[in-house]
Design an enzyme around this catalytic site. Structure first.
Site, mmCIF file in Angstrom:
data_model
loop_
_atom_site.group_PDB
_atom_site.id
_atom_site.type_symbol
_atom_site.label_atom_id
_atom_site.label_comp_id
_atom_site.label_asym_id
_atom_site.label_seq_id
_atom_site.Cartn_x
_atom_site.Cartn_y
_atom_site.Cartn_z
ATOM 1 N N ASN A 116 -23.560 -14.260 -16.407
ATOM 2 C CA ASN A 116 -23.478 -14.625 -14.984
ATOM 3 C C ASN A 116 -24.203 -13.620 -14.111
ATOM 4 O O ASN A 116 -24.668 -13.953 -13.029
ATOM 5 C CB ASN A 116 -22.002 -14.695 -14.574
ATOM 6 C CG ASN A 116 -21.805 -14.791 -13.065
ATOM 7 O OD1 ASN A 116 -22.207 -15.781 -12.445
ATOM 8 N ND2 ASN A 116 -21.226 -13.759 -12.460
ATOM 9 N N ARG A 174 -19.646 -19.399 -6.852
ATOM 10 C CA ARG A 174 -20.760 -19.554 -7.807
ATOM 11 C C ARG A 174 -22.031 -18.826 -7.370
ATOM 12 O O ARG A 174 -22.828 -18.421 -8.226
ATOM 13 C CB ARG A 174 -21.098 -21.033 -7.984
ATOM 14 C CG ARG A 174 -20.356 -21.766 -9.083
ATOM 15 C CD ARG A 174 -18.902 -22.020 -8.794
ATOM 16 N NE ARG A 174 -18.262 -22.886 -9.771
ATOM 17 C CZ ARG A 174 -17.909 -24.150 -9.525
ATOM 18 N NH1 ARG A 174 -18.126 -24.687 -8.337
ATOM 19 N NH2 ARG A 174 -17.323 -24.872 -10.465
ATOM 20 N N ASP A 183 -25.936 -11.102 -9.067
ATOM 21 C CA ASP A 183 -25.671 -12.474 -9.518
ATOM 22 C C ASP A 183 -26.958 -13.193 -9.910
ATOM 23 O O ASP A 183 -27.820 -13.450 -9.064
ATOM 24 C CB ASP A 183 -24.961 -13.222 -8.374
ATOM 25 C CG ASP A 183 -24.187 -14.413 -8.884
ATOM 26 O OD1 ASP A 183 -23.389 -14.239 -9.826
ATOM 27 O OD2 ASP A 183 -24.396 -15.521 -8.344
ATOM 28 N N ASP A 213 -18.382 -15.452 -20.507
ATOM 29 C CA ASP A 213 -17.694 -14.630 -19.517
ATOM 30 C C ASP A 213 -17.981 -15.153 -18.103
ATOM 31 O O ASP A 213 -19.089 -15.615 -17.818
ATOM 32 C CB ASP A 213 -18.204 -13.185 -19.645
ATOM 33 C CG ASP A 213 -17.579 -12.250 -18.625
ATOM 34 O OD1 ASP A 213 -16.360 -12.044 -18.674
ATOM 35 O OD2 ASP A 213 -18.325 -11.740 -17.745
ATOM 36 N N HIS A 217 -17.828 -18.528 -12.265
ATOM 37 C CA HIS A 217 -18.790 -18.039 -11.280
ATOM 38 C C HIS A 217 -20.193 -18.595 -11.508
ATOM 39 O O HIS A 217 -21.149 -18.138 -10.899
ATOM 40 C CB HIS A 217 -18.774 -16.512 -11.265
ATOM 41 C CG HIS A 217 -17.396 -15.993 -10.954
ATOM 42 N ND1 HIS A 217 -16.909 -15.974 -9.671
ATOM 43 C CD2 HIS A 217 -16.387 -15.580 -11.755
ATOM 44 C CE1 HIS A 217 -15.648 -15.521 -9.703
ATOM 45 N NE2 HIS A 217 -15.316 -15.287 -10.953
ATOM 46 N N GLU A 249 -14.707 -18.810 -19.898
ATOM 47 C CA GLU A 249 -13.664 -18.117 -19.145
ATOM 48 C C GLU A 249 -13.602 -18.694 -17.730
ATOM 49 O O GLU A 249 -14.420 -18.352 -16.874
ATOM 50 C CB GLU A 249 -13.933 -16.614 -19.063
ATOM 51 C CG GLU A 249 -12.783 -15.871 -18.389
ATOM 52 C CD GLU A 249 -13.184 -14.644 -17.586
ATOM 53 O OE1 GLU A 249 -12.280 -13.937 -17.107
ATOM 54 O OE2 GLU A 249 -14.389 -14.389 -17.407
ATOM 55 N N ASN A 314 -4.980 -11.253 -22.558
ATOM 56 C CA ASN A 314 -6.346 -10.916 -22.934
ATOM 57 C C ASN A 314 -6.668 -9.518 -22.414
ATOM 58 O O ASN A 314 -5.806 -8.838 -21.840
ATOM 59 C CB ASN A 314 -7.339 -11.983 -22.451
ATOM 60 C CG ASN A 314 -7.661 -11.892 -20.977
ATOM 61 O OD1 ASN A 314 -7.048 -11.126 -20.236
ATOM 62 N ND2 ASN A 314 -8.631 -12.657 -20.535
ATOM 63 N N ARG A 353 -5.977 -17.600 -29.895
ATOM 64 C CA ARG A 353 -6.629 -16.288 -30.033
ATOM 65 C C ARG A 353 -5.571 -15.197 -29.918
ATOM 66 O O ARG A 353 -4.785 -15.179 -28.967
ATOM 67 C CB ARG A 353 -7.675 -16.108 -28.929
ATOM 68 C CG ARG A 353 -8.401 -14.757 -28.998
ATOM 69 C CD ARG A 353 -9.403 -14.594 -27.867
ATOM 70 N NE ARG A 353 -8.736 -14.599 -26.580
ATOM 71 C CZ ARG A 353 -9.352 -14.776 -25.412
ATOM 72 N NH1 ARG A 353 -10.645 -14.991 -25.368
ATOM 73 N NH2 ARG A 353 -8.674 -14.750 -24.290
#
Ligand SMILES: *[C@@H]1O[C@H](CO)[C@@H](O)[C@H](O)[C@H]1NC(C)=O
Ligand SMILES: *[C@@H]1O[C@H](CO)[C@@H](O)[C@H](O)[C@H]1NC(C)=O
Length: 513
Positions: A116, A174, A183, A213, A217, A249, A314, A353
């Protein structure tokens, strides 16, 4: 053709990016957070394969910024400088050796893909990166990729600060910077192709899939664009035409406009409600009790089971980052944590997980852990310490190795044994004593009430004597812990006192005498 494809899909052969690509009857993965590649290779051979673990989520393998204030925090690995495979976990040769050795014993490797963004805006300029690559955050120059100012989203973000200021605005989330991280402009084909090239190098080495990840976003369509460029998996270990497993994620606790479901087209999605709610129930907060777990899963407003990647904690939310808040259970609350992981691994919902952590000097001030940044156990020169193994099979050097705790390891095996069996024979006392089975293969029972329990319940299992796999296990046709006798009608008596070391019992057909 269409009918053939439908048939293949029905047979599960075309499950594509939702399929974890584990070998059959290996149903869980473990996140070996911040481990070195050479230690993971050893762990695959000496522990994970013999105990039925399906795979390992590894920390980001690509070059990251080196941060010295604070001193080498774990989160520096979420600040990329280039896509060279070169971090504190090891170099490219060591990464390749790990992938090969793990695959050769049927343990898959999943890469945490940080795509990202690059490093934070305050990173400065220089060669303070894990492979010594030059970068300049002022000019957004990353020549080792290469990316330049054109490849970032600054023009697209419309907040005054350039940062995400309001999670209620899907465009900010985003198009703006997350915690100052530069970004990437994922609408550009050059950026998409560069990311795909990095991921394809990993696929060709032999990885089985990716955690994406910060997927929330990125626009789902931008993620799809780079995923569409990915190779099929390496045919040395996977059958022809196998797609990488994808789990994204997306932190969706139900309070923001961005929904996990927007990402289902690309692959699975992390179900963050799972650990937050399970922690709340086991802690008996908000009037919750285990009896309410009867319709756990979609019945609790979670995403469909075949789209969910689930976990109790996590690497973020075990230290107050990410999402979930104070209810999240971790190794610090070992007794409740083992119950939560045991419940998760026994229950059919989602792909599971397991977390494997390092210890840090947790220290709360005004309700916040001021040491939440601590990186992995390391030597004076900053290099990550080896995972040493003690005589009793636990880990040294401050590696917690939850996946080696008897109760958790044995429940990973339980999940493999009951794979494909239906949720069955639910029992509860209207309070915090609950039990359920998985067809005629396994059964688990909990006492999280404050009084002793002795009950006769239907297990659904064939008659016989079973070893409890929580207090011990079956060894040389004997039980090292408690024994449970199931009678001809499938019923068994279970006694669990409130002061038991672990107030739950689990039995399965592979632990029958
Ligand atoms: C279950 O909980 C209820 C309270 O809801 C209690 O009265 C009862 O004794 C418990 N049952 C068992 C078997 O412990
Ligand atoms: C539960 O059983 C234990 C062991 O027999 C006993 O010491 C304890 O007092 C009992 N607890 C309660 C709440 O009855």
């Amino acid at each position: 053709m269409k009918i053939l494809l439908l048939l293949l899909a029905a047979a599960g052969l075309c499950w594509g990016q939702y399929n974890p690509n584990t070998v059959p009857k290996r149903t869980s993965i473990v996140h070996l957070f911040e481990w070195r590649w050479q230690d993971i290779a050893e762990e695959c051979e000496r522990y994970l394969a013999p105990n039925g673990f399906g795979g390992v989520q590894v920390s980001p393998p690509n070059e990251n910024i080196v941060i010295t204030n604070p001193n080498r925090p774990w989160w520096e690995r979420y600040q990329p400088i280039s896509y060279k495979i070169c971090t504190r976990s090891g170099n490219e040769e060591q990464f390749k050796d790990m992938v090969k050795r793990c695959n050769n014993v049927g343990v898959r490797i999943y890469v945490d893909a940080v795509v990202n963004h690059m490093c934070g805006a305050a990173g400065g300029s220089g060669t303070h990166s894990t492979c010594g690559s030059y970068f300049n955050t002022g000019t957004e120059d990353f020549p080792a990729v290469p990316y330049s100012g054109w490849d970032f989203n600054d023009g697209k973000c419309h907040t005054g600060s350039g940062e995400i200021e309001n999670y209620g605005d899907i465009y900010q989330v985003r198009d703006c910077r997350l915690s100052s991280l530069l970004d990437l402009a994922l609408e550009k084909d050059y950026v998409r192709s560069t990311i795909a090239e990095y991921m394809n190098r990993l696929i060709d080495i032999g990885v089985a899939g990716f955690r994406i990840d910060a997927a929330k976003h990125m626009w789902p369509g931008d993620i799809k664009a780079f995923l569409d460029k990915l190779h099929n998996l390496n045919t040395q270990w996977f059958s022809e035409g196998t797609k990488p497993f994808i789990y994204q994620e997306v932190i969706d606790l139900g309070t923001e406009p961005i929904k996990g479901s927007e990402y289902f087209g690309n692959g699975r999605v992390t179900e963050f409600k799972y650990g937050a709610k399970l922690g709340t129930v086991l802690r008996k907060w908000d009037g919750e009790k285990m009896a309410y777990l009867k319709n756990w899963g979609e019945g609790w407003g979670f995403m469909p089971s075949d789209r969910a990647l689930v976990f109790v904690d996590n690497h973020d939310n075990q230290r107050g980052h990410g999402a979930g808040g104070a209810s999240i259970l971790t190794f610090w609350d070992a007794r409740l944590y083992k119950m939560a992981v045991g419940f998760m691994l026994a229950h059919p919902y989602g792909f599971t997980r397991v977390m494997s952590s390092f210890r840090w000097p947790r220290y709360f001030q005004n309700g916040k852990d001021v040491n939440d940044w601590y990186g992995p156990p390391s030597n004076a020169d900053g290099s990550t310490k080896a995972v040493t193994i003690n005589a009793d099979t636990t880990c040294g050097n401050d590696w917690v190795c939850e996946h080696r705790w008897r109760q958790i390891r044995n429940m990973v095996i339980f999940r493999n044994v009951v794979d494909g069996e239906p949720f069955s024979n639910w029992w509860d006392n209207g309070s915090n004593q609950v039990a359920f089975g998985r067809g005629n293969k396994g059964f688990i029972i909990f006492n999280n009430d404050n009084w002793n329990m002795s009950v006769d319940v239907q297990t659904g299992l064939p008659a016989g004597t079973y070893c409890d796999v929580i207090s011990g296990q079956k060894e040389n046709n004997k039980c090292t812990g408690k024994q449970v006798v199931v009678s001809g009608d499938g019923k068994a008596n279970f006694q669990i006192n409130t002061d038991a070391e672990d107030p739950f019992i689990a039995i399965h057909v592979d632990a029958k005498l």
